[in-house]
Design an enzyme around this catalytic site. Structure first.
Site, PDB file in Angstrom:
ATOM      1  N   LYS A  54       0.834  -1.202   0.000  1.00 13.28           N
ATOM      2  CA  LYS A  54       0.000   0.000   0.000  1.00 13.28           C
ATOM      3  C   LYS A  54       0.872   1.257   0.000  1.00 13.28           C
ATOM      4  CE  LYS A  54      -3.790  -2.337   2.346  1.00 13.28           C
ATOM      5  NZ  LYS A  54      -4.472  -2.607   3.632  1.00 13.28           N
ATOM      6  N   GLN A  98      -4.102  -1.842   9.722  1.00 15.77           N
ATOM      7  CA  GLN A  98      -4.101  -3.144   9.055  1.00 15.77           C
ATOM      8  C   GLN A  98      -4.793  -4.192   9.924  1.00 15.77           C
ATOM      9  OE1 GLN A  98      -2.786  -3.717   5.841  1.00 15.77           O
ATOM     10  NE2 GLN A  98      -3.824  -5.679   6.092  1.00 15.77           N
ATOM     11  N   ASP A 121     -10.437   3.346   4.422  1.00 15.73           N
ATOM     12  CA  ASP A 121     -10.915   1.969   4.256  1.00 15.73           C
ATOM     13  C   ASP A 121     -12.431   1.930   4.064  1.00 15.73           C
ATOM     14  OD1 ASP A 121      -8.831   0.129   4.212  1.00 15.73           O
ATOM     15  OD2 ASP A 121      -8.611   0.112   6.396  1.00 15.73           O
TER      16      ASP A 121
END
Ligand code: NDP
Length: 291
Positions: A54, A98, A121
């Site tokens: 990412k 994460q 997200d």
């Protein structure tokens, strides 16, 4: 006739190029690049790999990425303090933690703590609420990426029967909402669904987000259907999807491969969400991932 294989890498490259262009324009307008912070708790190798991927993608798009790796024994209070600090930091447009996190930490508290404007997200309750209400907001990256793939492949969504196998907050539920918003008729299946093979056979669009290697067989697929395989399963034989790919390719009209299908889109959408977060925070309203 063999299925058309949907090239997720090429589709993701297209979105990433669009993000890179938008990032350069944002920088020219505001004198700074959008900033993304990835937080990782513990040193799980898979998380490490995802986070590094990412960050690299964000750098390549011209963004400023930062990674924070906290010790596995980090407490909720310590993580909250870091999130609060990043919420208040004007150079940070997006942050993500994460998943999965160690047991002493709560995914719910994390999703509630991250400011909705910086929730790239799309898991914050406010952003999920916006999705339900049809208001603009950060969309969960994987299902948003699936919509991009369906559109790029030219799959007709309106009026189609879409079966989504899996009802997680990350994939299945938002996937169903996005398909509904585009006027598909959606059925959500899960572990208690009766006669799953017959249900799948009625799908014009079949999205598999189960986490069971090759569970969906070729004879579960309606000839000509669009089959989207979200699954990423590490097996002794290598990476496998939730769909038996070789069998599906004989029956389906379209099929996403694993790897190289949905996976690359998830990261591309994270970048699109980060650019959009920066734009919204600057009072602009462009939707990078929209048509
Ligand atoms: P979860 O484990 O959170 O959810 C799995 C879902 O599948 C649940 O709703 C579960 O039902 C359902 N399910 C489990 N077994 C069966 C069964 N035998 N029959 C029917 N339904 C079943 O997984 P995620 O949604 O997080 O992920 C799903 C897959 O997608 C995984 O392989 C994951 O690695 C992958 N993934 C890939 C991403 C990408 O970027 N490509 C991103 C995110 C995930 P119930 O609710 O009843 O338990």
């Amino acid at each position: 006739m063999a299925a058309t294989i949907i090239d997720g890498k090429a589709a993701a490259a297209e979105l990433r190029a669009r993000v890179a262009e938008g990032t350069a324009e944002f920088r020219a307008r505001h004198g700074r690049a959008p900033g993304l912070v990835g937080i990782q708790v513990g040193d799980d190798p898979a998380s490490e790999l995802y986070q590094a991927g990412k960050a690299k993608a964000a750098d390549e798009a011209g963004m400023i990425s930062r990674r924070v790796v906290l010790p596995a024994e980090t407490t909720q209070a310590e993580l909250d303090a870091l999130i609060d600090e990043l919420n208040a930091d004007d150079t940070v447009d997006g942050m993500l933690v994460q998943l999965p996190v160690p047991d002493q930490l709560s995914e719910v508290l994390i999703a509630n703590r991250i400011h909705p404007d910086k929730d790239v997200d799309g898991f914050a309750p406010i952003n999920l609420g916006r999705l339900v209400r049809g208001e603009p907001g950060a969309l969960p990256c994987t299902p948003a990426g699936v919509m991009w793939l369906l559109d790029r492949a030219g799959v007709e969504i309106e009026g189609a029967h879409a079966v989504v196998v899996g009802r997680s907050l990350i994939v299945g539920k938002p996937m169903a909402l996005l398909l509904t918003a585009r006027s598909a008729t959606v059925t959500v299946a899960h572990s208690r669904t009766r006669d799953l093979p017959a249900l799948c056979r009625s799908a014009d669009i079949l999205v598999a987000a189960v986490g069971r290697p090759e569970m969906i067989r070729g004879d579960w697929i309606k000839p000509g259907a669009a089959v989207i395989d979200v699954g990423i399963n590490r097996t002794d034989a290598g990476l496998r999807g939730d769909v038996a790919g070789d069998e599906a390719a004989e029956v389906a009209g379209w099929l996403t491969p694993v790897p190289g299908g949905v996976g690359p889109m998830t990261i591309a959408y994270l970048l699109a969400n980060t650019l959009d977060a920066a734009r919204r925070r600057a009072g602009e309203d462009t939707e990078t991932g929209d048509e």
